[in-house]
Motif scaffolding. Sequence first.
Motif, mmCIF file in Angstrom:
data_model
loop_
_atom_site.group_PDB
_atom_site.id
_atom_site.type_symbol
_atom_site.label_atom_id
_atom_site.label_comp_id
_atom_site.label_asym_id
_atom_site.label_seq_id
_atom_site.Cartn_x
_atom_site.Cartn_y
_atom_site.Cartn_z
ATOM 1 N N PRO A 112 0.930 -1.684 -0.313
ATOM 2 C CA PRO A 112 0.069 -0.354 -0.151
ATOM 3 C C PRO A 112 0.758 1.103 0.308
ATOM 4 O O PRO A 112 0.283 2.519 -0.789
ATOM 5 C CB PRO A 112 -0.923 -0.287 1.525
ATOM 6 N N TYR A 113 2.340 1.354 0.578
ATOM 7 C CA TYR A 113 3.191 2.420 0.627
ATOM 8 C C TYR A 113 4.189 2.466 -0.485
ATOM 9 O O TYR A 113 5.419 2.631 -0.208
ATOM 10 C CB TYR A 113 3.911 2.586 2.372
ATOM 11 N N PHE A 132 -11.710 -0.370 3.203
ATOM 12 C CA PHE A 132 -11.656 -0.972 3.235
ATOM 13 C C PHE A 132 -11.849 -3.138 2.373
ATOM 14 O O PHE A 132 -11.972 -4.241 3.445
ATOM 15 C CB PHE A 132 -13.793 -1.763 3.970
ATOM 16 N N GLU A 133 -11.170 -2.595 1.452
ATOM 17 C CA GLU A 133 -11.052 -4.060 0.704
ATOM 18 C C GLU A 133 -10.033 -4.759 1.042
ATOM 19 O O GLU A 133 -9.130 -4.613 1.027
ATOM 20 C CB GLU A 133 -11.115 -3.729 -0.921
ATOM 21 N N LYS A 134 -10.581 -6.137 1.179
ATOM 22 C CA LYS A 134 -9.185 -7.137 1.616
ATOM 23 C C LYS A 134 -9.279 -8.231 0.592
ATOM 24 O O LYS A 134 -10.924 -8.616 0.628
ATOM 25 C CB LYS A 134 -9.007 -7.455 3.068
ATOM 26 N N PRO A 135 -8.257 -8.580 0.103
ATOM 27 C CA PRO A 135 -8.456 -10.399 -0.436
ATOM 28 C C PRO A 135 -8.722 -10.975 -0.119
ATOM 29 O O PRO A 135 -8.537 -11.187 1.310
ATOM 30 C CB PRO A 135 -6.952 -10.258 -0.849
ATOM 31 N N LYS A 181 3.611 9.169 7.946
ATOM 32 C CA LYS A 181 3.512 9.040 9.751
ATOM 33 C C LYS A 181 2.670 9.889 10.336
ATOM 34 O O LYS A 181 2.029 9.462 11.339
ATOM 35 C CB LYS A 181 5.411 8.994 10.468
ATOM 36 N N SER A 182 2.616 11.555 10.239
ATOM 37 C CA SER A 182 1.564 12.368 10.629
ATOM 38 C C SER A 182 0.373 11.805 10.246
ATOM 39 O O SER A 182 0.013 12.453 10.904
ATOM 40 C CB SER A 182 2.102 13.732 10.070
ATOM 41 N N THR A 183 0.321 11.260 8.956
ATOM 42 C CA THR A 183 -1.238 11.866 9.452
ATOM 43 C C THR A 183 -1.762 9.515 8.849
ATOM 44 O O THR A 183 -3.506 9.151 8.967
ATOM 45 C CB THR A 183 -1.157 11.630 7.709
ATOM 46 N N MET A 184 -1.043 9.181 10.088
ATOM 47 C CA MET A 184 -1.653 7.366 9.806
ATOM 48 C C MET A 184 -2.837 7.355 10.449
ATOM 49 O O MET A 184 -3.941 6.682 10.174
ATOM 50 C CB MET A 184 0.093 6.620 10.379
ATOM 51 N N PRO A 186 -1.735 -0.953 8.355
ATOM 52 C CA PRO A 186 -3.594 -0.933 8.528
ATOM 53 C C PRO A 186 -3.895 -2.111 7.859
ATOM 54 O O PRO A 186 -5.445 -2.518 8.421
ATOM 55 C CB PRO A 186 -3.354 0.377 9.267
ATOM 56 N N PHE A 187 -3.208 -1.983 7.403
ATOM 57 C CA PHE A 187 -4.211 -2.838 5.988
ATOM 58 C C PHE A 187 -3.797 -4.714 6.062
ATOM 59 O O PHE A 187 -4.206 -5.194 5.430
ATOM 60 C CB PHE A 187 -3.836 -2.806 4.666
#
Length: 435
Positions: free
Chosen positions: A95-96, A137-140, A344-347, A426-427
């Motif tokens: 994701p990052y 919200f999507e996850k495999p 980091k500041s927006t996590m 978080p994912f």
Amino acid sequence: MHVAVIGCAHGELEKIYDSVEHISSRHGLHIDIIVCCGDFQAVRTEEDLRSLNCPQKYKRMNSFVKYFNGEKRAPILTLFVGGNHEASSHAFELPYGGWAAPNIYYLGHANVVRFGGLRIAGISGIFKEYSYRKGRFEKPPFNNKDIVSVYHQREIDVFRLCQTTPNVDILLSHDWPRGITRFGDANRLFRQKKHLMADAQSNALGSRAVELLMYRLRPRFQFAAHLHCKFAAVVPHTEQQGGEGNGVTRFLALDKVLPRKDFLQVLEITPEVERRSDDGHAGGSAQQPGEASGENSPQLSEEAPPEAESVASIGEAPLAPSAPSTSSAPLSLEYDPEWLAVIKSTMSLTNTSHQNTQLPTDPSQPPCLRPSESELEFVREAFGGNFAIPPIEEHVTDEHGNRSTMLVHPLVQTERLLSKLGLVNPFVPPPGAGR
């Protein structure tokens, strides 16, 4: 710095690298980096193939897997953003951003990286209003709805990019910025793609998220794909629009990788620090649309193979033969310290639910979370001042002293990056969902 820009890849890596090699050899150019504007289709397995949302007749492995399993190696560093036809189970694990294969780097949902003095930003996906403010919200394994919404752009990623300092050389996206047809030859576009006219006239063509980024970040160059056609534009910026950065943005959209399609463009782009040194001033002064920028666009279509047809559209002077770049900046891919500080500041704003994400301000407003010096210093200390992105390949030795090379799993890449920032992913999928 010679940059090869690719439109929609659709998994055709062998054709892309063969075409780039043909142009490089014929014109005596050393290509430093390839950037791809989505639909990359980094399919490794049948599981990845199932997560690719496209008509069944187009679901096939293509050639990426050869570069993933070691049968072949990408000859040139390749960066890509995601589109609306991706191996979403693979992208989910990065994701990052991270290495999809050796020498092939995915920018994740959104990202800013550095290469040889160039600052390259990217945002993946396409714009859909109904998904824009929701969490991820999507996850495999993805159901029939989630396999579509998983590649929709989210407002939090736009917000994050808008917190960065807008000294961006290149902005990559899949979707076009909304309203871009006003700044190029729209009549020619509509002759080629008649069905685009109604959407353009109602200002519904393109992504309003990417439009906002174009005006907030004011990149020197902006590249996109998605609509499977060539289109060039020069967008002037004014102080009344808000934002900082360059006086104009040169936009180019390219086609998909097919014979006799305009899917490839080579540009010479001088890093901003060298432009300042050579010209004695910043490169962001206002220019009139159509003025030469100092960056060159070569005429490359002559006698090129069908797969290597190219477009010359945002510059006039032909490129001269070149040696490898002599830029003083390292020719390795690096994290951008400011972007890491923003992550980091927006996590704490990350939302993994179907509910709307609550942001401090609208992304169109002046940045409210631009990193402070203390936040930047934390990042510098966390990385020991070394922002080179670790390679995907690691050498390991077994108990018998035998050495081998293994690829770092995408989830491990994500974990290692976030752990340096004191964060967790978080994912992360529930047990058994990841590989």
